[in-house]
Design a protein around this motif. Sequence first.
Motif, PDB file in Angstrom:
ATOM      1  N   ALA A   1       0.821  -1.213   0.000  1.00 41.01           N
ATOM      2  CA  ALA A   1       0.000   0.000   0.000  1.00 41.01           C
ATOM      3  C   ALA A   1       0.855   1.263   0.000  1.00 41.01           C
ATOM      4  CB  ALA A   1      -0.943   0.002   1.199  1.00 41.01           C
ATOM      5  N   GLY A   2       1.915   1.266   0.770  1.00 45.45           N
ATOM      6  CA  GLY A   2       2.805   2.430   0.806  1.00 45.45           C
ATOM      7  C   GLY A   2       3.465   2.686  -0.537  1.00 45.45           C
ATOM      8  N   LEU A   3       3.834   1.618  -1.221  1.00 45.70           N
ATOM      9  CA  LEU A   3       4.429   1.759  -2.555  1.00 45.70           C
ATOM     10  C   LEU A   3       3.415   2.324  -3.546  1.00 45.70           C
ATOM     11  CD1 LEU A   3       6.394  -1.617  -2.753  1.00 45.70           C
ATOM     12  CD2 LEU A   3       7.323   0.676  -2.339  1.00 45.70           C
ATOM     13  N   GLU A   4       2.173   1.907  -3.437  1.00 41.81           N
ATOM     14  CA  GLU A   4       1.129   2.434  -4.314  1.00 41.81           C
ATOM     15  C   GLU A   4       0.884   3.916  -4.043  1.00 41.81           C
ATOM     16  OE1 GLU A   4      -1.771   2.815  -7.215  1.00 41.81           O
ATOM     17  OE2 GLU A   4      -0.249   1.273  -6.942  1.00 41.81           O
ATOM     18  N   ALA A   5       0.873   4.299  -2.775  1.00 43.36           N
ATOM     19  CA  ALA A   5       0.701   5.715  -2.434  1.00 43.36           C
ATOM     20  C   ALA A   5       1.864   6.537  -2.997  1.00 43.36           C
ATOM     21  CB  ALA A   5       0.604   5.888  -0.925  1.00 43.36           C
ATOM     22  N   ALA A   6       3.071   6.007  -2.897  1.00 42.92           N
ATOM     23  CA  ALA A   6       4.245   6.701  -3.441  1.00 42.92           C
ATOM     24  C   ALA A   6       4.146   6.830  -4.957  1.00 42.92           C
ATOM     25  CB  ALA A   6       5.523   5.964  -3.058  1.00 42.92           C
ATOM     26  N   ALA A   7       3.674   5.794  -5.621  1.00 43.24           N
ATOM     27  CA  ALA A   7       3.517   5.834  -7.076  1.00 43.24           C
ATOM     28  C   ALA A   7       2.477   6.886  -7.471  1.00 43.24           C
ATOM     29  CB  ALA A   7       3.117   4.462  -7.602  1.00 43.24           C
ATOM     30  N   ARG A   8       1.408   6.964  -6.712  1.00 44.00           N
ATOM     31  CA  ARG A   8       0.375   7.961  -7.008  1.00 44.00           C
ATOM     32  C   ARG A   8       0.900   9.371  -6.756  1.00 44.00           C
ATOM     33  NH1 ARG A   8      -5.457   5.335  -5.338  1.00 44.00           N
ATOM     34  NH2 ARG A   8      -5.050   3.306  -6.281  1.00 44.00           N
ATOM     35  N   ALA A   9       1.726   9.513  -5.735  1.00 44.53           N
ATOM     36  CA  ALA A   9       2.333  10.820  -5.473  1.00 44.53           C
ATOM     37  C   ALA A   9       3.244  11.227  -6.627  1.00 44.53           C
ATOM     38  CB  ALA A   9       3.118  10.786  -4.159  1.00 44.53           C
ATOM     39  N   GLU A  10       4.062  10.309  -7.103  1.00 41.60           N
ATOM     40  CA  GLU A  10       4.963  10.619  -8.213  1.00 41.60           C
ATOM     41  C   GLU A  10       4.197  10.938  -9.492  1.00 41.60           C
ATOM     42  OE1 GLU A  10       8.200  11.327  -8.247  1.00 41.60           O
ATOM     43  OE2 GLU A  10       7.952  11.159  -6.082  1.00 41.60           O
ATOM     44  N   LYS A  11       3.099  10.228  -9.728  1.00 39.62           N
ATOM     45  CA  LYS A  11       2.274  10.511 -10.905  1.00 39.62           C
ATOM     46  C   LYS A  11       1.686  11.917 -10.807  1.00 39.62           C
ATOM     47  CE  LYS A  11      -1.586   8.873 -13.640  1.00 39.62           C
ATOM     48  NZ  LYS A  11      -2.664   7.911 -13.766  1.00 39.62           N
TER      49      LYS A  11
ATOM     50  N   SER B   1       4.399  14.403 -11.513  1.00 38.22           N
ATOM     51  CA  SER B   1       4.674  14.448 -12.949  1.00 38.22           C
ATOM     52  C   SER B   1       3.627  15.267 -13.697  1.00 38.22           C
ATOM     53  CB  SER B   1       4.718  13.040 -13.539  1.00 38.22           C
ATOM     54  OG  SER B   1       5.779  12.321 -12.989  1.00 38.22           O
ATOM     55  N   ASN B   2       2.404  15.262 -13.172  1.00 35.29           N
ATOM     56  CA  ASN B   2       1.310  16.025 -13.776  1.00 35.29           C
ATOM     57  C   ASN B   2       1.221  17.447 -13.222  1.00 35.29           C
ATOM     58  OD1 ASN B   2       0.532  13.855 -15.360  1.00 35.29           O
ATOM     59  ND2 ASN B   2      -0.876  13.064 -13.809  1.00 35.29           N
ATOM     60  N   ASP B   3       2.235  17.852 -12.437  1.00 30.62           N
ATOM     61  CA  ASP B   3       2.278  19.189 -11.818  1.00 30.62           C
ATOM     62  C   ASP B   3       1.069  19.473 -10.931  1.00 30.62           C
ATOM     63  OD1 ASP B   3       4.750  19.872 -12.936  1.00 30.62           O
ATOM     64  OD2 ASP B   3       3.801  20.574 -14.778  1.00 30.62           O
ATOM     65  N   ASN B   4       0.565  18.429 -10.283  1.00 29.81           N
ATOM     66  CA  ASN B   4      -0.565  18.579  -9.375  1.00 29.81           C
ATOM     67  C   ASN B   4      -0.034  18.485  -7.944  1.00 29.81           C
ATOM     68  OD1 ASN B   4      -2.901  18.404  -7.855  1.00 29.81           O
ATOM     69  ND2 ASN B   4      -3.979  17.137  -9.360  1.00 29.81           N
TER      70      ASN B   4
ATOM     71  N   CYS C   1       0.924  16.185  -2.512  1.00 29.07           N
ATOM     72  CA  CYS C   1       0.993  16.284  -1.048  1.00 29.07           C
ATOM     73  C   CYS C   1       0.015  15.323  -0.378  1.00 29.07           C
ATOM     74  CB  CYS C   1       0.715  17.721  -0.607  1.00 29.07           C
ATOM     75  SG  CYS C   1       1.997  18.882  -1.087  1.00 29.07           S
ATOM     76  N   HIS C   2      -1.161  15.183  -0.963  1.00 27.64           N
ATOM     77  CA  HIS C   2      -2.156  14.255  -0.415  1.00 27.64           C
ATOM     78  C   HIS C   2      -1.602  12.833  -0.376  1.00 27.64           C
ATOM     79  CE1 HIS C   2      -6.023  12.286   0.286  1.00 27.64           C
ATOM     80  NE2 HIS C   2      -5.727  11.477  -0.707  1.00 27.64           N
ATOM     81  N   TRP C   3      -1.058  12.348  -1.496  1.00 31.85           N
ATOM     82  CA  TRP C   3      -0.582  10.964  -1.544  1.00 31.85           C
ATOM     83  C   TRP C   3       0.675  10.762  -0.716  1.00 31.85           C
ATOM     84  CZ3 TRP C   3      -4.023   7.666  -2.218  1.00 31.85           C
ATOM     85  CH2 TRP C   3      -5.086   7.890  -3.074  1.00 31.85           C
ATOM     86  N   ARG C   4       1.523  11.784  -0.570  1.00 32.33           N
ATOM     87  CA  ARG C   4       2.684  11.664   0.324  1.00 32.33           C
ATOM     88  C   ARG C   4       2.208  11.537   1.763  1.00 32.33           C
ATOM     89  NH1 ARG C   4       6.997  10.095   0.563  1.00 32.33           N
ATOM     90  NH2 ARG C   4       8.036  11.824   1.557  1.00 32.33           N
ATOM     91  N   GLN C   5       1.156  12.301   2.113  1.00 39.06           N
ATOM     92  CA  GLN C   5       0.583  12.195   3.458  1.00 39.06           C
ATOM     93  C   GLN C   5       0.034  10.787   3.681  1.00 39.06           C
ATOM     94  OE1 GLN C   5      -2.963  14.487   4.031  1.00 39.06           O
ATOM     95  NE2 GLN C   5      -3.206  13.826   6.145  1.00 39.06           N
ATOM     96  N   ILE C   6      -0.634  10.237   2.693  1.00 39.48           N
ATOM     97  CA  ILE C   6      -1.183   8.889   2.801  1.00 39.48           C
ATOM     98  C   ILE C   6      -0.050   7.883   2.958  1.00 39.48           C
ATOM     99  CG2 ILE C   6      -2.548   7.099   1.638  1.00 39.48           C
ATOM    100  CD1 ILE C   6      -4.082   9.695   2.625  1.00 39.48           C
TER     101      ILE C   6
END
Length: 69
Positions: free
Chosen positions: A26-36, A39-42, A47-52
């Motif tokens: 789950a932590g790896l998935e949250a990190a992947a979503r944060a990186e995505k 990459s999309n400049d969002n 910040c939300h996914w890094r918090q998760i």
Amino acid sequence: MDSLFISGPAAVADAAQLIETYGDDAGLEAAARAEKSRSNDNIHRFCHWRQIERMIAAFARQDVSGTVH
């Protein structure tokens, strides 16, 4: 001491959903979503996914952190 910030019930729900779906990854998935999001400049979603990611790591800890009452 590390302190954990939880922005609200939606953040906890997102963390719980990732844990239920991805288990130990789950932590790896949250990190992947944060990186995505990054990459999309969002920055907001980044910040939300890094918090998760941090929340999931805190939930997985076996030791006690912070004040114990």
